[in-house]
Design a protein around this motif. Structure first.
Motif, PDB file in Angstrom:
ATOM      1  N   THR A 243       6.122   2.785  -6.251  1.00 50.49           N
ATOM      2  CA  THR A 243       4.665   3.495  -6.664  1.00 50.49           C
ATOM      3  C   THR A 243       3.693   4.159  -5.145  1.00 50.49           C
ATOM      4  N   GLN A 244       4.187   2.544  -4.183  1.00 50.19           N
ATOM      5  CA  GLN A 244       3.617   3.080  -2.400  1.00 50.19           C
ATOM      6  C   GLN A 244       4.508   4.193  -2.303  1.00 50.19           C
ATOM      7  N   LEU A 245       5.545   5.291  -2.884  1.00 54.95           N
ATOM      8  CA  LEU A 245       6.019   5.668  -1.998  1.00 54.95           C
ATOM      9  C   LEU A 245       4.841   7.649  -1.852  1.00 54.95           C
ATOM     10  N   PRO A 246       4.384   7.475  -3.578  1.00 55.36           N
ATOM     11  CA  PRO A 246       3.596   8.842  -3.245  1.00 55.36           C
ATOM     12  C   PRO A 246       2.250   8.113  -2.796  1.00 55.36           C
ATOM     13  N   HIS A 247       1.831   7.415  -2.651  1.00 56.78           N
ATOM     14  CA  HIS A 247       0.795   6.925  -1.976  1.00 56.78           C
ATOM     15  C   HIS A 247       0.862   7.718  -0.416  1.00 56.78           C
ATOM     16  N   ALA A 248       2.126   6.944   0.139  1.00 55.24           N
ATOM     17  CA  ALA A 248       2.299   7.664   1.558  1.00 55.24           C
ATOM     18  C   ALA A 248       2.463   9.138   1.616  1.00 55.24           C
ATOM     19  N   VAL A 249       2.973   9.610   0.460  1.00 53.19           N
ATOM     20  CA  VAL A 249       3.225  11.599   0.664  1.00 53.19           C
ATOM     21  C   VAL A 249       1.720  12.025   0.749  1.00 53.19           C
ATOM     22  N   GLY A 250       1.227  11.346   0.023  1.00 52.12           N
ATOM     23  CA  GLY A 250      -0.165  11.758   0.214  1.00 52.12           C
ATOM     24  C   GLY A 250      -1.455  11.356   1.332  1.00 52.12           C
ATOM     25  N   LEU A 251      -1.432  10.103   1.840  1.00 55.11           N
ATOM     26  CA  LEU A 251      -1.435  10.303   3.044  1.00 55.11           C
ATOM     27  C   LEU A 251      -1.362  11.002   4.031  1.00 55.11           C
ATOM     28  N   ALA A 252       0.337  10.914   4.165  1.00 51.12           N
ATOM     29  CA  ALA A 252       0.548  12.322   5.118  1.00 51.12           C
ATOM     30  C   ALA A 252      -0.295  13.330   5.317  1.00 51.12           C
TER      31      ALA A 252
ATOM     32  N   ALA B 199       3.924   8.747   7.912  1.00 50.28           N
ATOM     33  CA  ALA B 199       3.699   7.795   7.301  1.00 50.28           C
ATOM     34  C   ALA B 199       5.388   7.450   7.100  1.00 50.28           C
ATOM     35  N   LEU B 200       5.880   5.979   7.467  1.00 46.05           N
ATOM     36  CA  LEU B 200       7.099   5.415   6.931  1.00 46.05           C
ATOM     37  C   LEU B 200       6.820   4.881   5.350  1.00 46.05           C
TER      38      LEU B 200
ATOM     39  N   GLU C 270       4.369   4.987  15.550  1.00 47.82           N
ATOM     40  CA  GLU C 270       3.243   5.002  17.280  1.00 47.82           C
ATOM     41  C   GLU C 270       1.825   4.004  16.425  1.00 47.82           C
ATOM     42  N   GLU C 271       0.775   3.730  17.122  1.00 48.01           N
ATOM     43  CA  GLU C 271      -0.421   2.781  16.554  1.00 48.01           C
ATOM     44  C   GLU C 271      -0.755   3.403  15.247  1.00 48.01           C
ATOM     45  N   ARG C 272      -0.851   4.852  15.866  1.00 51.11           N
ATOM     46  CA  ARG C 272      -1.990   5.604  14.652  1.00 51.11           C
ATOM     47  C   ARG C 272      -0.892   6.188  13.689  1.00 51.11           C
ATOM     48  N   ASP C 273       0.168   5.881  12.591  1.00 52.04           N
ATOM     49  CA  ASP C 273       0.559   5.835  12.100  1.00 52.04           C
ATOM     50  C   ASP C 273       0.757   4.826  11.184  1.00 52.04           C
ATOM     51  N   TRP C 274       1.030   4.908   9.947  1.00 56.75           N
ATOM     52  CA  TRP C 274       0.891   4.287   8.620  1.00 56.75           C
ATOM     53  C   TRP C 274       2.069   3.719   8.673  1.00 56.75           C
ATOM     54  N   LEU C 275       1.947   2.559   7.773  1.00 57.33           N
ATOM     55  CA  LEU C 275       3.482   2.317   7.365  1.00 57.33           C
ATOM     56  C   LEU C 275       2.940   1.113   5.957  1.00 57.33           C
ATOM     57  N   PHE C 276       3.829   1.686   5.170  1.00 55.06           N
ATOM     58  CA  PHE C 276       3.925   1.878   3.202  1.00 55.06           C
ATOM     59  C   PHE C 276       4.580   0.447   2.949  1.00 55.06           C
ATOM     60  N   PRO C 277       4.632  -1.049   2.728  1.00 56.08           N
ATOM     61  CA  PRO C 277       6.141  -1.258   2.564  1.00 56.08           C
ATOM     62  C   PRO C 277       6.055  -2.282   0.994  1.00 56.08           C
TER      63      PRO C 277
ATOM     64  N   HIS D  33      -5.101  -1.747  10.241  1.00 52.19           N
ATOM     65  CA  HIS D  33      -3.812  -1.866  10.330  1.00 52.19           C
ATOM     66  C   HIS D  33      -3.025  -0.645  10.856  1.00 52.19           C
ATOM     67  N   ARG D  34      -3.812  -0.073   9.994  1.00 51.54           N
ATOM     68  CA  ARG D  34      -2.806   0.800   9.603  1.00 51.54           C
ATOM     69  C   ARG D  34      -1.284   0.296   8.685  1.00 51.54           C
TER      70      ARG D  34
END
Length: 378
Positions: free
Chosen positions: A152-161, A173-174, A99-106, A141-142
């Motif tokens: 290294t983006q994976l712990p960041h995604a967990v922290g944000l979620a 967060a995906l 969804e638009e409100r979600d976050w992508l961690f590429p 842009h989330r």
């Protein structure tokens, strides 16, 4: 001599304390023995035509984006480009499942996922051009910054979620990572924290067969990467990564599950990296052409075209419209990437710290003095 070897000794067989028991039943967490598929199965009939056509248009656009970005490296307009040709189904499905409100961690290979989510293609390539730290505002842009260090983006995604849930924000967060990234400590730490906290995060592993030149068999002896999920207490899913509607369905279900507060999911998408690791890599040194050609037969665009044609949803006009839109995107990308950017060297010190340290300020002052001196000489 050990205790067990003493004459008359009773074999020592330790047992867990009586209170020990499995925290959860591991059976529902295990992935299916074969990757989940939609195309070519009865499940394909239940996929909405609108979704199939949207996926197709995005796949065609994504393929053209990859070929154009690769060409830009040969023209010196990009320093490096890690192509996702052959993996477009994973990239597009990841963007459309949110969804638009979600976050992508590429990761660094996931520029196409960012573009499919709506990011300007030029902004997505700015980091790889070497012009800017990121090239876009992640909050707007989330989309988190493209991550070049592995995992290294994976712990960041967990922290944000986790933080979003504590704040009461309905955010998922995906996080995307390659098979090589699963050998990094950040991968394991992120999965462990996510499961313990039941964080609303989805991990998508694009298993494209190689971590640069290292094949998966030399990284892990696990039955699949999806099986690693059970060790952390989350479900593992195995999906055909070239089957766009299958990847979209599995990701959508995992995102919904996370949004309901049921915790994270680890998804392994089986795909293949058609191009070399980057334009600086010689893939002929570690794989043969016949292997690549075999995967071309399982190309994500080809698979979806077969389904759409069989259902009477794809005619020449529809194919041409998708091709024209992709060419228009490529032409705009070429034109804007061929223009020399106007860069301010002082931007090196922007967005490093919220409050600039004394050492960084000293370096900034030194650079400013040098730039001013150069200006006076001109």
């Amino acid at each position: 001599m050990t205790v067990q070897e003493l004459p008359g000794a009773v074999a020592y067989r330790p047992t867990p304390p009586p209170a020990w028991k499995p925290r959860i039943d591991p059976t529902p967490l295990l992935p299916d023995p074969e990757p989940y598929r939609v195309l070519g199965t009865d499940a394909a009939a239940s996929v909405a035509p609108e979704l199939l056509l949207k996926l197709y248009a995005q796949l065609v656009r994504g393929r053209r984006y990859n070929t154009q970005a690769t060409a830009l490296t040969k023209q010196g307009r990009l320093a490096v480009y890690p192509s996702s040709t052959g993996q477009e189904a994973c990239e597009v499905a990841a963007a459309l499942a949110l969804e638009e409100r979600d976050w992508l961690f590429p990761s660094y290979r996931d520029t196409l996922a960012a573009v499919a989510r709506g990011l300007d293609p030029v902004a997505a390539l700015t980091l790889l051009r070497g012009d800017w730290h990121t090239g876009y505002d992640p909050r707007e842009h989330r989309i988190a910054p493209l991550c070049t260090p592995l995992a290294t983006q994976l712990p960041h995604a967990v922290g944000l979620a986790h933080a979003a849930r504590l704040k009461g924000d309905d955010v998922v967060a995906l996080a995307m990572v390659g098979d090589g990234g699963t050998s990094e400590g950040d991968f394991h730490e992120a999965l462990n924290f996510a499961a313990v906290w039941r964080a609303p995060v989805v991990f998508l592993v694009q298993n494209n067969g190689f971590a640069i030149s290292v094949p998966l068999a030399k990284q892990t002896a696990a039955p699949s990467l999806a099986h690693k999920a059970v060790g952390y207490g989350m479900p593992g899913r195995l999906v055909d990564g070239n089957d766009a509607p299958a990847v979209h369905q599995v990701l959508t279900e995992a995102v919904s599950r996370a949004r309901r507060g049921e915790g994270p999911t680890l998804i392994e998408a089986i795909t293949y990296r058609i191009d070399a690791h980057t334009n600086a890599d010689d893939a002929t040194r570690y794989r043969v052409a016949s292997e690549i050609e075999a995967w071309r037969e399982h190309d994500p665009i080809r698979l979806l075209e077969q389904e759409l044609t069989g259902r009477g949803l794809l005619d020449d006009d529809t194919k041409q419209a998708a091709t024209d839109a992709a060419e228009a995107m490529a032409a705009d990308l070429r034109q804007r990437m061929n223009a020399d950017p106007v860069l301010d060297p002082m931007d090196l010190f922007a967005h490093v710290y919220a409050e600039r340290s004394s050492q960084l300020q000293e370096q900034a002052d030194q650079l400013r003095a040098e730039l001013d001196a150069e200006g006076e000489e001109r």
